[in-house]
Scaffold this motif. Sequence first.
Motif, PDB file in Angstrom:
ATOM      1  N   UNK A 159       0.840  -1.193   0.000  1.00  0.00           N
ATOM      2  CA  UNK A 159       0.000   0.000   0.000  1.00  0.00           C
ATOM      3  C   UNK A 159       0.879   1.249   0.000  1.00  0.00           C
ATOM      4  N   UNK A 160       0.439   2.259  -0.696  1.00  0.00           N
ATOM      5  CA  UNK A 160       1.208   3.491  -0.768  1.00  0.00           C
ATOM      6  C   UNK A 160       1.354   4.141   0.604  1.00  0.00           C
ATOM      7  N   UNK A 161       2.547   4.659   0.857  1.00  0.00           N
ATOM      8  CA  UNK A 161       2.875   5.440   2.055  1.00  0.00           C
ATOM      9  C   UNK A 161       2.824   4.663   3.360  1.00  0.00           C
ATOM     10  N   UNK A 162       2.546   3.374   3.327  1.00  0.00           N
ATOM     11  CA  UNK A 162       2.559   2.568   4.549  1.00  0.00           C
ATOM     12  C   UNK A 162       3.958   1.993   4.763  1.00  0.00           C
ATOM     13  N   UNK A 163       4.519   2.148   5.974  1.00  0.00           N
ATOM     14  CA  UNK A 163       5.861   1.602   6.219  1.00  0.00           C
ATOM     15  C   UNK A 163       5.813   0.091   6.420  1.00  0.00           C
ATOM     16  N   UNK A 164       6.588  -0.623   5.676  1.00  0.00           N
ATOM     17  CA  UNK A 164       6.605  -2.072   5.784  1.00  0.00           C
ATOM     18  C   UNK A 164       7.964  -2.588   6.240  1.00  0.00           C
ATOM     19  N   UNK A 165       9.012  -1.957   5.776  1.00  0.00           N
ATOM     20  CA  UNK A 165      10.362  -2.411   6.079  1.00  0.00           C
ATOM     21  C   UNK A 165      11.209  -1.211   6.468  1.00  0.00           C
ATOM     22  N   UNK A 166      12.436  -1.498   6.945  1.00  0.00           N
ATOM     23  CA  UNK A 166      13.352  -0.436   7.341  1.00  0.00           C
ATOM     24  C   UNK A 166      14.707  -0.608   6.686  1.00  0.00           C
ATOM     25  N   UNK A 167      15.393   0.518   6.547  1.00  0.00           N
ATOM     26  CA  UNK A 167      16.803   0.519   6.159  1.00  0.00           C
ATOM     27  C   UNK A 167      17.517   1.403   7.174  1.00  0.00           C
ATOM     28  N   UNK A 168      18.808   1.191   7.362  1.00  0.00           N
ATOM     29  CA  UNK A 168      19.542   1.963   8.358  1.00  0.00           C
ATOM     30  C   UNK A 168      21.021   2.024   8.024  1.00  0.00           C
ATOM     31  N   UNK A 169      21.697   2.964   8.673  1.00  0.00           N
ATOM     32  CA  UNK A 169      23.150   3.067   8.568  1.00  0.00           C
ATOM     33  C   UNK A 169      23.670   3.598   9.907  1.00  0.00           C
ATOM     34  N   UNK A 170      24.976   3.505  10.135  1.00  0.00           N
ATOM     35  CA  UNK A 170      25.583   3.970  11.378  1.00  0.00           C
ATOM     36  C   UNK A 170      26.592   5.062  11.073  1.00  0.00           C
ATOM     37  N   UNK A 171      26.439   6.192  11.753  1.00  0.00           N
ATOM     38  CA  UNK A 171      27.350   7.319  11.569  1.00  0.00           C
ATOM     39  C   UNK A 171      27.584   7.993  12.915  1.00  0.00           C
ATOM     40  N   UNK A 172      28.803   8.311  13.212  1.00  0.00           N
ATOM     41  CA  UNK A 172      29.169   8.979  14.472  1.00  0.00           C
ATOM     42  C   UNK A 172      28.651   8.223  15.686  1.00  0.00           C
ATOM     43  N   UNK A 173      28.659   6.912  15.612  1.00  0.00           N
ATOM     44  CA  UNK A 173      28.255   6.083  16.735  1.00  0.00           C
ATOM     45  C   UNK A 173      26.760   5.925  16.916  1.00  0.00           C
ATOM     46  N   UNK A 174      25.974   6.505  16.022  1.00  0.00           N
ATOM     47  CA  UNK A 174      24.515   6.410  16.125  1.00  0.00           C
ATOM     48  C   UNK A 174      23.950   5.696  14.907  1.00  0.00           C
TER      49      UNK A 174
END
Length: 207
Positions: A175-190
């Motif tokens: 469905x449009x605009x519904x969050x289903x999955x995530x992506x991430x990265x790490x920078x400056x310890x966060x």
Amino acid sequence: MIGALATAGCGANPAPPGPAAASSQRPPAPPSASPSPSRQGIAVPSVAPITPQKQQNIYGDLPVYERQVLWKLEDRTLRQAGANGSLLGSCDQRIDGSAAVTTTCTITFDGLAVPFSVTAGAGGAYAQWRATQTSGPLIRTAVHAAWYRYVSANAPGATGTAMCDARMPERSLVNFSSPFYECWYTADGATVVRSVRLTEAAGVTFA
């Protein structure tokens, strides 16, 4: 979309805060829609931007009006997918401009059926039509490519930490605009987490 025949258109209960001195040294937690603090991810490789290429279907046995509709819906599906793949369209009812009709047209992208509700008017070459949809194709390779570009633009030194949800299938209808999955990265310890969303106009986005 409106067109005409010739020009259609993570989490668990948080731990109690530590001493003020310690907490002041930590960056604020990034927003996350994940129900669990433990994310299973896969590394996103360095990938070049994907420029989808379309091979036009002829649909020679269909009325010109219906062909125009299907061609435009193919373009729309390809833009949302953001990846290359086979395309083939069909409509449940004939669209020839002789009479108004509301029907379902389906564009199949690499075996994934993407439905559109199409309303077409009568009027030959001057007939107007519009297509609406509530869901579209989410393609894993396109998400990975878009996320790599996102990290490259926002934290160039963190591309080696770019990850996306390992649960994401190769292709799915979402469905449009519904969050289903995530992506991430790490920078400056966060760790910076973003939800993957699909929009009708722009395809893959992150929020």
